[in-house]
Motif scaffolding. Sequence first.
Motif, PDB file in Angstrom:
ATOM      1  N   LEU A 114       1.831   9.582  -5.647  1.00 22.09           N
ATOM      2  CA  LEU A 114       2.536  10.848  -5.471  1.00 22.09           C
ATOM      3  C   LEU A 114       3.427  11.140  -6.684  1.00 22.09           C
ATOM      4  CD1 LEU A 114       3.571  10.655  -1.705  1.00 22.09           C
ATOM      5  CD2 LEU A 114       2.037  12.349  -2.734  1.00 22.09           C
ATOM      6  N   LYS A 115       4.068  10.093  -7.190  1.00 20.88           N
ATOM      7  CA  LYS A 115       4.946  10.274  -8.356  1.00 20.88           C
ATOM      8  C   LYS A 115       4.162  10.781  -9.552  1.00 20.88           C
ATOM      9  CE  LYS A 115       8.476   7.901 -11.086  1.00 20.88           C
ATOM     10  NZ  LYS A 115       9.217   6.626 -11.298  1.00 20.88           N
ATOM     11  N   SER A 116       2.918  10.276  -9.699  1.00 20.09           N
ATOM     12  CA  SER A 116       2.083  10.742 -10.816  1.00 20.09           C
ATOM     13  C   SER A 116       1.720  12.212 -10.668  1.00 20.09           C
ATOM     14  CB  SER A 116       0.805   9.893 -10.905  1.00 20.09           C
ATOM     15  OG  SER A 116      -0.060  10.170  -9.815  1.00 20.09           O
ATOM     16  N   LEU A 117       1.818  12.723  -9.423  1.00 18.04           N
ATOM     17  CA  LEU A 117       1.560  14.141  -9.159  1.00 18.04           C
ATOM     18  C   LEU A 117       2.852  14.957  -9.177  1.00 18.04           C
ATOM     19  CD1 LEU A 117      -0.950  13.731  -6.186  1.00 18.04           C
ATOM     20  CD2 LEU A 117      -1.517  14.258  -8.572  1.00 18.04           C
ATOM     21  N   GLY A 118       3.966  14.271  -9.494  1.00 20.08           N
ATOM     22  CA  GLY A 118       5.254  14.954  -9.540  1.00 20.08           C
ATOM     23  C   GLY A 118       5.848  15.200  -8.174  1.00 20.08           C
ATOM     24  N   LYS A 119       5.482  14.330  -7.197  1.00 16.60           N
ATOM     25  CA  LYS A 119       5.952  14.523  -5.830  1.00 16.60           C
ATOM     26  C   LYS A 119       6.637  13.269  -5.302  1.00 16.60           C
ATOM     27  CE  LYS A 119       2.371  17.707  -4.078  1.00 16.60           C
ATOM     28  NZ  LYS A 119       1.358  17.858  -2.997  1.00 16.60           N
ATOM     29  N   THR A 120       7.392  13.456  -4.221  1.00 17.41           N
ATOM     30  CA  THR A 120       7.924  12.361  -3.429  1.00 17.41           C
ATOM     31  C   THR A 120       7.298  12.460  -2.036  1.00 17.41           C
ATOM     32  OG1 THR A 120       9.804  13.695  -2.689  1.00 17.41           O
ATOM     33  CG2 THR A 120      10.106  12.354  -4.692  1.00 17.41           C
ATOM     34  N   ASP A 169       8.558  12.965   0.869  1.00 16.02           N
ATOM     35  CA  ASP A 169       9.045  14.075   1.700  1.00 16.02           C
ATOM     36  C   ASP A 169       8.582  15.438   1.183  1.00 16.02           C
ATOM     37  OD1 ASP A 169      10.596  14.003  -0.567  1.00 16.02           O
ATOM     38  OD2 ASP A 169      12.512  14.258   0.471  1.00 16.02           O
ATOM     39  N   GLN A 170       7.951  15.472  -0.003  1.00 20.58           N
ATOM     40  CA  GLN A 170       7.368  16.717  -0.511  1.00 20.58           C
ATOM     41  C   GLN A 170       5.869  16.770  -0.243  1.00 20.58           C
ATOM     42  OE1 GLN A 170       8.595  16.086  -4.562  1.00 20.58           O
ATOM     43  NE2 GLN A 170      10.391  17.418  -4.380  1.00 20.58           N
ATOM     44  N   SER A 171       5.354  15.727   0.423  1.00 16.61           N
ATOM     45  CA  SER A 171       3.941  15.662   0.760  1.00 16.61           C
ATOM     46  C   SER A 171       3.780  15.896   2.261  1.00 16.61           C
ATOM     47  CB  SER A 171       3.381  14.295   0.347  1.00 16.61           C
ATOM     48  OG  SER A 171       2.004  14.207   0.607  1.00 16.61           O
ATOM     49  N   ASP A 172       2.592  15.646   2.771  1.00 21.32           N
ATOM     50  CA  ASP A 172       2.361  15.727   4.219  1.00 21.32           C
ATOM     51  C   ASP A 172       1.421  14.597   4.616  1.00 21.32           C
ATOM     52  OD1 ASP A 172      -0.283  16.524   3.546  1.00 21.32           O
ATOM     53  OD2 ASP A 172       0.247  18.640   3.653  1.00 21.32           O
ATOM     54  N   LEU A 173       1.219  14.434   5.915  1.00 19.05           N
ATOM     55  CA  LEU A 173       0.436  13.310   6.417  1.00 19.05           C
ATOM     56  C   LEU A 173      -0.993  13.353   5.899  1.00 19.05           C
ATOM     57  CD1 LEU A 173       0.129  10.821   8.162  1.00 19.05           C
ATOM     58  CD2 LEU A 173      -0.335  12.327  10.120  1.00 19.05           C
ATOM     59  N   THR A 174      -1.587  14.535   5.814  1.00 18.42           N
ATOM     60  CA  THR A 174      -2.981  14.633   5.369  1.00 18.42           C
ATOM     61  C   THR A 174      -3.130  14.112   3.944  1.00 18.42           C
ATOM     62  OG1 THR A 174      -3.379  16.539   6.801  1.00 18.42           O
ATOM     63  CG2 THR A 174      -4.909  16.195   4.956  1.00 18.42           C
ATOM     64  N   LEU A 209      -4.381   9.511   0.197  1.00 13.82           N
ATOM     65  CA  LEU A 209      -3.951   8.590  -0.858  1.00 13.82           C
ATOM     66  C   LEU A 209      -3.977   7.143  -0.359  1.00 13.82           C
ATOM     67  CD1 LEU A 209      -0.976  10.619  -2.386  1.00 13.82           C
ATOM     68  CD2 LEU A 209      -3.228  10.231  -3.411  1.00 13.82           C
ATOM     69  N   TRP A 210      -3.643   6.948   0.908  1.00 16.97           N
ATOM     70  CA  TRP A 210      -3.713   5.608   1.508  1.00 16.97           C
ATOM     71  C   TRP A 210      -5.135   5.077   1.443  1.00 16.97           C
ATOM     72  CZ3 TRP A 210      -0.003   2.380   3.744  1.00 16.97           C
ATOM     73  CH2 TRP A 210      -0.496   1.328   4.516  1.00 16.97           C
ATOM     74  N   ARG A 221       0.825  -1.208   0.000  1.00 13.97           N
ATOM     75  CA  ARG A 221       0.000   0.000   0.000  1.00 13.97           C
ATOM     76  C   ARG A 221       0.860   1.260   0.000  1.00 13.97           C
ATOM     77  NH1 ARG A 221      -4.935  -1.718   4.185  1.00 13.97           N
ATOM     78  NH2 ARG A 221      -6.043  -3.046   2.688  1.00 13.97           N
ATOM     79  N   PHE A 222       1.957   1.228   0.762  1.00 17.72           N
ATOM     80  CA  PHE A 222       2.792   2.429   0.788  1.00 17.72           C
ATOM     81  C   PHE A 222       3.459   2.656  -0.567  1.00 17.72           C
ATOM     82  CE2 PHE A 222       6.446   5.105   1.734  1.00 17.72           C
ATOM     83  CZ  PHE A 222       5.847   6.095   2.510  1.00 17.72           C
ATOM     84  N   GLU A 223       3.867   1.578  -1.221  1.00 14.91           N
ATOM     85  CA  GLU A 223       4.445   1.723  -2.564  1.00 14.91           C
ATOM     86  C   GLU A 223       3.409   2.282  -3.534  1.00 14.91           C
ATOM     87  OE1 GLU A 223       5.911  -2.189  -3.346  1.00 14.91           O
ATOM     88  OE2 GLU A 223       7.860  -1.810  -2.375  1.00 14.91           O
TER      89      GLU A 223
END
Length: 270
Positions: A241-247, A249-254, A259-260, A233-235
């Motif tokens: 996130l990658k599809s949004l152009g993020k990693t 560490d560039q996201s937040d818990l919310t 996404l989870w 699930r985490f992968e």
Amino acid sequence: MSDLINDPNGGMPRLLEIMRRLRDPDSGCPWDIEQDFTSIAPHTIEEAYEVADAIERKDWPELEGELGDLLLQTVYHTQMGEEAGHFTFASVTNAISEKMVARHPHVFGTESREKSADQQTADWEKIKAAERAGKAQQGTLDGVAVGLPALLRAVKLQKRAARVGFDWPSTDQVLDKIVEETQELTEARDTLSQAEVEEEFGDLLFVMANLARHLKIDPEAALRAANSKFTRRFEAVEAKLKSLGKTPDQSDLTEMDALWDAVKADERAG
């Protein structure tokens, strides 16, 4: 070099000869020569887990290799045992053969095979108890290996205690104990030392292992499955996130929590 070592169909004799040569003090491998039972034991445990992992993934070619790695561990220990005069590969195989014949009188002896699985388990435990008595292991918990994974050892200790009546009769009382231990852990977190918090956490894990036993669940297997599910699930969250152009560490818990939940919904829909 002997023909046996170069024989691709040399089987068990070839493997035994390879290990003997590796441990030869004059011509062997320096690393292999300096190993002992203690240094090899962690590798043995690791190889057993890798066997279990291949089985869980149903990767049969991988399992073939992992079983070979695990067999090598037995060969390694028996070679060291022979060098020290403790035992040999032949004595080890003879001992386990004798044990299997003795523990299965309904297959190799005169007892009837017409028994329930529960009766066979009870008979097995009686035979093992007689074996422990022959080794002067008188205590109920004698012989439960200290080196077992902690969850597995907890279950084995509880099974032994249950055989003499030290057990809760139902899962309800185990669940009540879990609530009690959780409250004690919360209180410890707020008021006690780190060592006392660790002790209370251990008590809670021990009762969770007991619940697994009452529910006929292997806690090690259940936790491995939970680890696999978390990894999967985490992968998937990382992929979103990658599809949004993020990693991450560039996201937040919310965001990652949302996404989870989306990953879980995708799994249910699939």
